[in-house]
Design an enzyme around this catalytic site. Structure first.
Site, PDB file in Angstrom:
ATOM      1  N   TYR A 266       0.810  -1.222   0.000  1.00 47.76           N
ATOM      2  CA  TYR A 266       0.000   0.000   0.000  1.00 47.76           C
ATOM      3  C   TYR A 266       0.845   1.274   0.000  1.00 47.76           C
ATOM      4  CZ  TYR A 266       1.374  -0.257   4.864  1.00 47.76           C
ATOM      5  OH  TYR A 266       2.129  -0.357   6.007  1.00 47.76           O
ATOM      6  N   GLY A 267       2.173   1.131   0.034  1.00 46.71           N
ATOM      7  CA  GLY A 267       3.036   2.299   0.189  1.00 46.71           C
ATOM      8  C   GLY A 267       4.071   2.437  -0.897  1.00 46.71           C
ATOM      9  N   THR A 268       5.331   2.527  -0.481  1.00 39.03           N
ATOM     10  CA  THR A 268       6.431   2.838  -1.411  1.00 39.03           C
ATOM     11  C   THR A 268       6.770   1.696  -2.362  1.00 39.03           C
ATOM     12  OG1 THR A 268       8.188   2.127   0.097  1.00 39.03           O
ATOM     13  CG2 THR A 268       7.439   4.429   0.283  1.00 39.03           C
ATOM     14  N   LEU A 269       6.194   0.501  -2.170  1.00 37.76           N
ATOM     15  CA  LEU A 269       6.478  -0.632  -3.053  1.00 37.76           C
ATOM     16  C   LEU A 269       5.495  -0.739  -4.229  1.00 37.76           C
ATOM     17  CD1 LEU A 269       7.353  -3.248  -0.294  1.00 37.76           C
ATOM     18  CD2 LEU A 269       8.942  -2.312  -1.991  1.00 37.76           C
TER      19      LEU A 269
ATOM     20  N   GLU B 176      11.288  -4.538   5.243  1.00 38.96           N
ATOM     21  CA  GLU B 176      10.272  -3.905   6.085  1.00 38.96           C
ATOM     22  C   GLU B 176      10.627  -3.919   7.575  1.00 38.96           C
ATOM     23  OE1 GLU B 176       8.255  -2.102   4.754  1.00 38.96           O
ATOM     24  OE2 GLU B 176       7.308  -2.959   2.990  1.00 38.96           O
TER      25      GLU B 176
END
EC number: 4.3.2.8
Length: 156
Positions: free
Chosen positions: A7-10, A82
């Site tokens: 849901y983020g920087t990936l 992570e």
């Protein structure tokens, strides 16, 4: 193969997506888009403007993201990347499929047909209490209107 919801920087177009397509780190195959079945707070926190899904079910928004099928090598890389289990914890969450491109066995087809999949998600239960007071987002974009651009690890 395991299913992972990012849901983020990936996500595609975000600063760390390069890791998802680096086959030296393992295999990650884009399957589709979705959002969390339960609501969670998604905050941008810390001096590096990192997106965190706080593990507080029922609070916040249905978080949008992408579903990937990953091999064991990529899962190991993601755990390390992570900071699992200290910074983030990898837990199973129910994800509502919004758009599905994945191809797989009958089990995958059935799971996608009813619209909900179980996916690993990196969220955190180990956060400073003041983060609960930060603005909540339903979707993350490093260059979004929030003005909190993510700081790449190599720039820290």
């Amino acid at each position: 193969m395991a299913r992972v919801f990012v849901y983020g920087t990936l996500k595609k177009g975000q600063p760390n997506y390069k890791h998802m397509i680096n086959t030296a780190k393992g295999l990650a195959k884009f399957q589709g888009r979705g959002h969390t079945v339960e609501k969670y707070p998604l905050v941008i926190a810390g001096k590096y403007n990192i997106p965190y899904m706080l593990n507080i079910p029922g609070t916040g928004h249905h978080i949008a993201g992408e579903i990937y099928s990953v091999d064991e090598q990529m899962l190991q890389f993601l755990d390390e990347f992570e900071g699992c289990p200290d910074m983030y914890q990898r837990t199973l969450m129910r994800i509502q499929v919004v758009e599905w491109e994945g191809k797989g066995g009958a089990g995958e087809a059935r799971a996608a047909a009813d619209g909900v999949l179980e996916c690993f998600v990196y969220s955190t239960a180990t956060f400073p209490p003041e983060w609960v007071g930060l603005p909540y987002y339903d979707s993350y974009d490093s260059s979004g209107q929030h003005g909190l651009s993510y700081v790449l690890r190599e720039s820290r």
